[in-house]
Design a protein around this motif. Structure first.
Motif, PDB file in Angstrom:
ATOM      1  N   GLU A  92       0.821  -1.210   0.000  1.00 44.81           N
ATOM      2  CA  GLU A  92       0.000   0.000   0.000  1.00 44.81           C
ATOM      3  C   GLU A  92       0.855   1.260   0.000  1.00 44.81           C
ATOM      4  O   GLU A  92       0.630   2.179  -0.764  1.00 44.81           O
ATOM      5  N   CYS A  93       1.853   1.291   0.921  1.00 46.03           N
ATOM      6  CA  CYS A  93       2.588   2.536   1.081  1.00 46.03           C
ATOM      7  C   CYS A  93       4.067   2.414   0.759  1.00 46.03           C
ATOM      8  O   CYS A  93       4.772   3.409   0.683  1.00 46.03           O
ATOM      9  N   GLU A 150       3.561   1.497   9.209  1.00 50.86           N
ATOM     10  CA  GLU A 150       3.524   2.864   8.701  1.00 50.86           C
ATOM     11  C   GLU A 150       2.102   3.335   8.433  1.00 50.86           C
ATOM     12  O   GLU A 150       1.655   4.345   8.940  1.00 50.86           O
ATOM     13  N   CYS A 151       1.372   2.566   7.575  1.00 48.11           N
ATOM     14  CA  CYS A 151       0.066   3.064   7.127  1.00 48.11           C
ATOM     15  C   CYS A 151      -1.095   2.316   7.754  1.00 48.11           C
ATOM     16  O   CYS A 151      -2.250   2.686   7.570  1.00 48.11           O
TER      17      CYS A 151
END
Ligand code: TYD
Ligand code: MG
Length: 462
Positions: free
Chosen positions: A12-13, A26-27
């Motif tokens: 995703e990130c 992180e996300c």
């Protein structure tokens, strides 16, 4: 032998973690970490081993005044609507990302643009990881692309594509799509974030290094994001988004990010049996099937980027047969609709409790700007009272919580478009009626400034 070092990369990130985990630190995305082999560290110091070092040569600071203005040069794609979203044509050495849902027409548009481009500026390399040369050729035949120097390459290996770019020195490179290509340097599957990022970086260096404009096609995930890569959006110069509903024939290309032009600029196309046809007058297209004088229909003068477009806003209010009333919005924000209905109830005395309310922007357009508020209010009120709006009348204006009609930007543009399309009355925010615009509307369009939704409805519903 030492086992290869692995990292876990969030799809995703793009964050990296040394260990697998169910959730990205992180996300916060769940189940998004995928094992990838860590890139080999450079063999010796920075200068020797860095594979990007060839691009880092010969840079020294330049005086601002000595730098040439690169914006002056634009290469036209031969498709006016496409040039418009690009900000006037393709800039040499730029990297463009064209995103959109599968089947929306990305390959079609790019093949058409490639044909024009090839005839005008020299050979185009069309590298496709999705279709064979034969498939592309048969599409080309359908599009009526005659003789044009387009090189087709059915290849997914980035290094091979770069070799062909170096050999052919094309005037334009098209990569269809960035999710299907892979680099030999990575073990992970094509489409994973590591591969997509690598592809974007490699093509960026190729584009900048050899001054060849490059277009990457990107797929869009179910929730409408460009698959995987927010990372991609930072790398490329221009992000275009191809939108439209598959059940409607028109398509919209929108600039989401553009280092060389205005954002939210819009190009409108119609999908026909022979490819995409530019629509020079979108207002005409969006208003073509309008039944004038029917209750619940209002014409809105909206602005997308620098382009005014007239669209029809439809509302249907009917008594709810079930316990809880439904509110449905297609083409505008659902929350905005709830807010406007509350304002209508409280400030215009309309009773909507126990009624189903449906609002739709005809033709599949979606509108985000608050200038649409007044048209939604007008369409809903018209449907409630079962009376058509005054003929040849268009509206625009933002509505505030106390029922006031607020001014909107670019009023002059909207007025000009309404006049051009033959509207004789425009209900608009009083704050926007200025003497200069009144002079502008000499074509016979009456500008009616309103301060509250009450005034607007008095003017609209006779
Ligand atoms: P395509 O460009 O392959 O979409 P993408 O690359 O975005 O996945 O377009 C495919 C659709 O377009 C397909 O459903 C058929 C339609 N189409 C036409 O209607 N007319 C045409 O001339 C062409 C080439 C495609
Ligand atoms: Mg395609």
């Amino acid at each position: 032998m030492k086992p290869p070092k692995v990292v876990f990369v969030c799809q995703e990130c793009g964050a990296q973690a040394p260990k697998w985990a169910g959730r990205c630190n992180e996300c916060g995305a769940w189940n998004s970490l995928v094992e990838e082999r860590a890139p080999e560290p450079a063999a010796t110091g920075a200068a020797a081993g860095n594979r990007y070092s060839q691009f880092a040569q010969g840079t020294s600071a330049k005086l601002y005044a000595d730098v040439e203005n690169a914006n002056a040069q634009r290469l036209s794609t031969g498709i006016g609507e496409f040039d418009r979203v690009l900000g006037g044509g393709i800039v040499p050495g730029s990297l463009v990302l064209l995103g959109g849902e599968p089947g929306i027409g990305k390959s079609t548009l790019l093949l058409q643009a490639a044909a024009h481009f090839a005839r005008e500026f020299g050979p185009v390399l069309y590298a496709s990881g999705e279709e064979s040369e034969h498939q592309i050729k048969s599409r080309g035949a359908r599009l009526g692309i005659g003789e044009a120097p387009i090189y087709l390459l059915s290849e997914t290996c980035i290094e091979r594509i770069l070799e062909e770019i170096a050999r052919l020195k094309p005037a334009l490179v098209i990569i269809d799509s960035v999710q299907t290509v892979f680099s030999l340097k990575f073990q992970s599957a094509p489409g994973s974030i590591g591969q997509v990022r690598e592809a974007a970086t490699q093509f960026l260096f190729a584009a900048k290094g050899q001054n060849i404009p490059t277009v990457l096609v990107g797929h869009v995930t179910k929730d409408g994001n460009l698959a995987g890569p927010k990372v991609l959006e930072h790398v490329v110069d221009t992000v275009l988004s191809f939108e439209g509903e598959r059940h409607h024939s028109h398509r919209v290309v929108r600039a989401v990010k553009n280092r060389f032009g205005a954002v939210s600029e819009l190009g409108v196309f119609e999908m026909t049996g022979a490819g995409l046809r530019p629509v020079a007058n979108p207002s005409k297209l969006f208003l073509s099937e309008r039944a004038t004088g029917t209750p619940g229909s209002a014409v809105l003068c909206c602005v997308e980027g620098s382009r005014p477009i007239l669209v029809e806003v439809q509302a249907l209010v009917s008594t709810s047969t079930f316990g809880n009333a439904r509110r449905m919005a297609i083409g505008i924000d659902q929350n905005r609709l709830s807010l406007l209905l509350a304002v209508l109830e409280k400030r215009a005395g309309l009773s909507l409790a126990g009624d189903d309310v449906y609002v739709n922007i005809a033709g599949g357009m979606s509108i985000e700007e608050p200038a649409a508020d007044l048209s939604v209010v007008a369409a809903v009120a018209s449907s409630v009272r079962n009376r058509g709006l005054a003929p040849a009348t268009a509206v625009f204006g933002e509505v505030g919580l106390s029922g006031e009609v607020r001014g909107t930007p670019q009023a002059a543009l909207r007025i000009r478009e309404a006049v051009q399309m033959g509207f004789t009355r425009l209900i608009m925010p009083a704050a926007n009626v200025d003497p200069a615009d009144v002079a502008l509307s000499e074509g016979g369009c009456e500008l009616v400034g309103v301060r509250t939704i009450g005034e607007a409805l008095d003017q609209l519903i006779a």
